[in-house]
Motif scaffolding. Structure first.
Motif: not given
Length: 393
Positions: A271-293
């Motif tokens: 994904t090119g994203r960090r696993v935890i990134d507080k700079n992203r919008p709500p719902g995308e800050q936790n990579l695993i929760e956001w990407a799994k679906p």
């Protein structure tokens, strides 16, 4: 030492620990590392390492000058230096053997224990996908570790630093790095080594001039279970976002804990994203929760793939890599593959071309030749200098 200060997070309960929001190398910790089973003198005497004098390393690194700093972490700063490859004495900059000297922050007992743990493992374990520890310094209050220099720095820099100096890794290079790192973990889990790494993350994966991956920083490593036990019971230590959920909840550490961490890193690579990134919008800050679906659907997988590698991979290849990441990230450890299975899956991925077909032997040979030519013409990046990033419990 300038800005080279430790930024380690400590908490009684990792699940509710606060964050400093700045250091990607911050670790979960509820106590210092338990004592190693061997005495300090036994570890130092049994290792096949060079013992360096402090003054030699001081000279080799140009007096630990700020412009010699390669990176920093919880242990301390890493400095670039030069030594004579035969005498191991300090050499003039630009001559002899290039080294990376990690100097311990003199802040207490825990740092010394990590320093000793590193010697305990890297002084005896040898594998192409583990960084080579050349020697150490143990003089008065000074504690240093001397490694081979890894000219292309850390995987973290190549994935997350948006500068012209660090070019984004191609799909093929990402899969090569993933395979190399997996082989390193596989060796550690083997009957020969019997080690649980416990701190697998992008900043601990270093790259040589040919993008061969090598695992570094063994300060949190643990001997695997013995006497028929399936896990090691230990205090929770590691890095936010990468630690397996069952380990955080119970302190029960197994090789499958490392497999979970590998899944996190593989997902970051896709994904090119960090696993935890507080700079992203709500719902995308936790990579695993956001990407799994998205990862479960071949039609939606492109919505989470790193746009910088668009067009470089096949749908079949992306789907296979995503499926492997999902397996490694299984909530139940028993459903995760072992590292031998991970290595096999990644080796099969290397044989897929851009159209998703198995490459012919002639094609693979041609690509290896072109790859070597390309690598030799590219300028090497610097050793890792982690950029600040948010972390969360």
């Amino acid at each position: 030492m300038g800005s080279c200060l430790s930024a380690r997070i400590k908490a009684e309960s990792p699940l509710h620990a606060g964050t400093n929001g700045k250091d990607s190398s911050s670790r979960l910790s509820s106590s210092s590392i338990p004592p190693t089973p061997r005495s300090e003198s036994e570890i130092l005497e049994s290792s096949n390492l060079k013992s360096f004098g402090f003054n030699d390393l001081k000279t080799a690194t140009r007096n630990f000058r700020p412009d010699s700093v390669l990176g920093e972490g919880g242990f301390g700063c890493v400095f670039k230096g030069w030594i004579d490859e035969h005498t191991f004495k300090a050499a003039k900059p630009g001559t002899g053997l290039v080294i990376a000297a990690k100097r311990l922050n003199q802040e207490g007992l825990q740092g010394h224990k990590e320093w000793l743990t590193e010697i305990n493992y890297l002084g005896t374990l040898h594998h192409p996908n583990l960084v080579k520890l050349i020697g150490y310094c143990f003089e008065d209050e000074h504690r240093l570790l001397v490694y081979e220099f890894m000219p292309r720095g850390s995987l973290e820099n190549h994935l997350f630093r948006r500068t012209a100096y660090f070019q984004p890794l191609s799909w093929n290079l990402r899969m090569k790095v993933a395979l190399g790192a997996a082989k390193g973990l596989c060796y550690l889990h083997s009957p020969e080594a019997k080690v649980i790494y416990r701190d697998f993350k992008t900043s601990n994966i270093l790259l040589d001039s040919h993008y061969n991956a090598k695992l570094s920083d063994f300060g949190l490593a643990k001997d695997g279970p013995i006497d028929g036990k399936s896990y090691v019971s230990t205090r929770v230590m590691g890095t936010y976002g990468y630690a397996a959920p069952e380990y955080m909840a119970t302190g029960h550490l197994t090789t499958k804990s490392d497999v979970y961490s590998f899944g996190v890193v593989l997902l970051e690579m896709l994904t090119g994203r960090r696993v935890i990134d507080k700079n992203r919008p709500p719902g995308e800050q936790n990579l695993i929760e956001w990407a799994k679906p998205y990862l479960a659907s071949k039609r939606r997988i492109f919505q989470v793939m790193d746009v910088r590698i668009e067009g470089q991979y096949s749908l079949r290849g992306a789907a296979r890599a995503a499926a492997l990441a999902v397996k490694c990230l299984s909530t139940e450890p028993k459903y995760r593959p072992n590292m031998e299975e991970v290595v096999k899956a990644l080796e099969q991925l290397q044989d897929l071309d851009a159209g998703g077909s198995i490459k012919s032997e002639a094609t693979r040979k041609h690509q290896r030749t072109r790859g070597r030519e390309s690598l030799s013409s590219r300028k090497a990046a610097s050793y890792p200098k982690p950029s600040p990033s948010p972390v969360a419990a």
